[in-house]
Design an enzyme around this catalytic site. Structure first.
Site, PDB file in Angstrom:
ATOM      1  CE  LYS A   1      -4.182   1.433   2.483  1.00 29.52           C
ATOM      2  NZ  LYS A   1      -5.046   1.598   1.320  1.00 29.52           N
TER       3      LYS A   1
HETATM    4  N1  PMP Z   1      -7.751  -2.277  -2.333  1.00 29.62           N
HETATM    5  C1  PMP Z   1      -7.275  -1.026  -2.372  1.00 29.62           C
HETATM    6  C2  PMP Z   1      -6.622  -0.545  -3.600  1.00 29.62           C
HETATM    7  C3  PMP Z   1      -7.402  -0.178  -1.256  1.00 29.62           C
HETATM    8  O1  PMP Z   1      -6.948   1.070  -1.291  1.00 29.62           O
HETATM    9  C4  PMP Z   1      -8.060  -0.665  -0.106  1.00 29.62           C
HETATM   10  C5  PMP Z   1      -8.223   0.227   1.094  1.00 29.62           C
HETATM   11  N2  PMP Z   1      -7.174   0.102   1.981  1.00 29.62           N
HETATM   12  C6  PMP Z   1      -8.540  -1.981  -0.113  1.00 29.62           C
HETATM   13  C7  PMP Z   1      -8.364  -2.767  -1.243  1.00 29.62           C
HETATM   14  C8  PMP Z   1      -9.222  -2.573   1.091  1.00 29.62           C
HETATM   15  O2  PMP Z   1      -8.300  -2.788   2.129  1.00 29.62           O
HETATM   16  P1  PMP Z   1      -8.753  -2.727   3.637  1.00 29.62           P
HETATM   17  O3  PMP Z   1      -9.972  -3.538   3.773  1.00 29.62           O
HETATM   18  O4  PMP Z   1      -7.596  -3.286   4.377  1.00 29.62           O
HETATM   19  O5  PMP Z   1      -8.991  -1.297   3.964  1.00 29.62           O
END
Ligand code: PMP
Length: 308
Positions: free
Chosen positions: A159
Site C-alpha cells: 500500500k
Molecule cells: N484495495 C485497495 C486498492 C485499497 O486502497 C483498499 C483500502 N485500503 C482496499 C483494497 C481494502 O483494504 P482494507 O480492507 O484493508 O482497507
C-alpha cells in the site's frame, strides 16, 4: 474537506496540526515510495473507543515497507502504540487513522538509500467514503480502462502512494463518465479490485472474490468479511472472477476500511440482481456493524481499546 484536529504524530513526537509540514524536496513526493495504511477506530455500544484490527494494519504497513526496501526508524510496537496515542491526544473516539512511512529529502536520484526515513500518523474524521447513502442504496460502478498493474511491474501487495496513481486515474475516469466507483481488471482480464476496496459477488448463495495471488491489495475488511461469512455458514470461493460474473451476479459489494461494506447496484449499465441491496450484503453489513460499532464480542482479538 478534512476538519483539522489538534496534533499529528511525526517521528516520535506530537506536532501541532498546522506545523506538520514536509519539504518540497521530500523524496517520496517525487517518486511515490511512501508506505501507508488506513485504520478505523469506532465508538462501540459500551461507549468506549476501539481500533479495529490495528495489529493487521500495522503488519501490512511493515510488509509494504519491506516490499519497497523502506526501513522505518520505529518498531511495529512503537507505531502500534503511537496510533492509539494519536487518537487519545486528539480526543477522537470514532474516525480514521493513517500511519505513513516516507523517504525524506537529501539525495534527489531515484535511488537514495541514505535519505532519512520518516514516520507520521494522521487522524481525521471520515464518514461514508463513497457518499452518505452508498451503504443503503448501493452505488453505480464502471470497469475502468486502467488495469491494475501486473505483479511483474509493481509491488501490488504494497500500500504505497505510487500505486494510487492507478486508482486516482480510474476513479477520475469513471466519475467523469457519471459513475460512483471504478472497478479494475488485472492485465490478464480478470477482475482485480475497486479503486480503494476489494470486490465480492454473490451467486446462488455462494460468495466469490478474487484470490490473493491476483493483483489485489490484501484487504483487512476482505478478510473480516470472509471470516464473518463462513461463520454464518456461507461458502466463500477465492479464485478468478470475470466481469461477466459480476454482471450476472445476484449481489455485488465492495469492502474496505474507509468504505466498509458498500453494495453495488449497477455495473457498466447492467443492473445487479434486482437493483436493491441484497440479503447477503445486508446480513454482512449488519454483522460488520455489530462487530465494529455494536456490542458483539465474538472477536475480541480484533479490538484494541483506546482508553482515556
Ligand atoms: N484495495 C485497495 C486498492 C485499497 O486502497 C483498499 C483500502 N485500503 C482496499 C483494497 C481494502 O483494504 P482494507 O480492507 O484493508 O482497507
Amino acid at each position: 474537506m478534512v476538519e483539522k484536529l489538534k496534533k499529528i504524530w511525526c517521528d516520535g513526537e506530537f506536532v501541532d496540526w498546522d506545523a506538520a509540514t514536509i519539504h518540497v524536496l521530500t523524496h517520496s513526493l517525487h517518486y511515490g515510495i511512501a508506505a501507508w495504511d488506513g485504520v478505523r477506530a469506532y465508538q462501540r455500544k459500551d461507549g468506549a473507543s476501539y481500533v479495529f484490527r490495528l495489529r493487521e494494519h500495522i503488519d501490512r504497513l511493515f510488509d509494504s515497507c519491506k516490499l519497497c526496501l523502506l526501513k522505518p526508524a520505529q518498531s511495529p510496537e512503537a507505531i502500534f502504540s503511537a496510533c492509539v496515542q494519536t487518537l487519545r491526544v486528539n480526543g477522537m473516539v470514532d474516525g480514521y487513522l493513517r500511519p505513513m512511512v516516507y523517504v525524506g529529502d537529501g539525495a534527489m536520484g531515484v535511488y537514495a538509500p541514505d535519505n532519512t526515513i520518516h514516520s507520521t500518523i494522521m487522524a481525521w474524521r471520515w464518514a461514508a467514503h463513497l457518499g452518505a447513502d452508498a451503504n443503503d442504496r448501493g452505488i453505480r460502478a464502471k470497469i475502468s480502462s486502467f488495469a491494475r498493474p501486473h505483479p511483474a511491474s509493481a509491488v501490488v501487495k504494497a500500500k504505497i502512494t505510487g500505486q494510487y496513481t492507478n486508482s486516482a486515474l480510474a476513479r477520475a475516469e469513471v466519475k467523469h463518465a457519471g459513475y460512483d466507483e471504478a472497478i479494475h481488471l488485472a492485465v490478464d482480464g480478470y477482475v482485480s479490485e475497486a479503486s480503494g476496496s476489494n470486490v465480492f459477488l454473490a451467486k446462488r448463495g455462494v460468495l466469490y472474490t478474487p484470490d490473493l495471488a491476483s493483483a489485489i491489495l490484501e484487504g483487512v475488511t476482505r478478510d473480516t468479511v470472509i471470516v464473518l461469512a463462513r461463520e454464518l455458514g456461507m461458502t466463500v470461493v477465492e479464485g478468478r472472477v470475470t466481469r461477466e460474473q459480476l454482471w450476472l451476479a445476484d449481489e455485488v459489494f465492495l469492502t474496505g476500511t474507509a468504505a466498509e461494506i458498500v453494495p453495488v447496484r449497477e455495473i457498466d449499465d447492467r443492473r445487479i440482481g434486482d437493483g436493491h441491496v441484497g440479503a447477503i450484503t445486508r446480513k454482512l453489513q449488519e454483522r460488520y456493524a455489530d462487530i465494529t460499532r455494536g456490542s458483539d464480542t465474538s472477536h475480541p482479538e480484533w479490538l484494541t481499546r483506546v482508553g482515556a
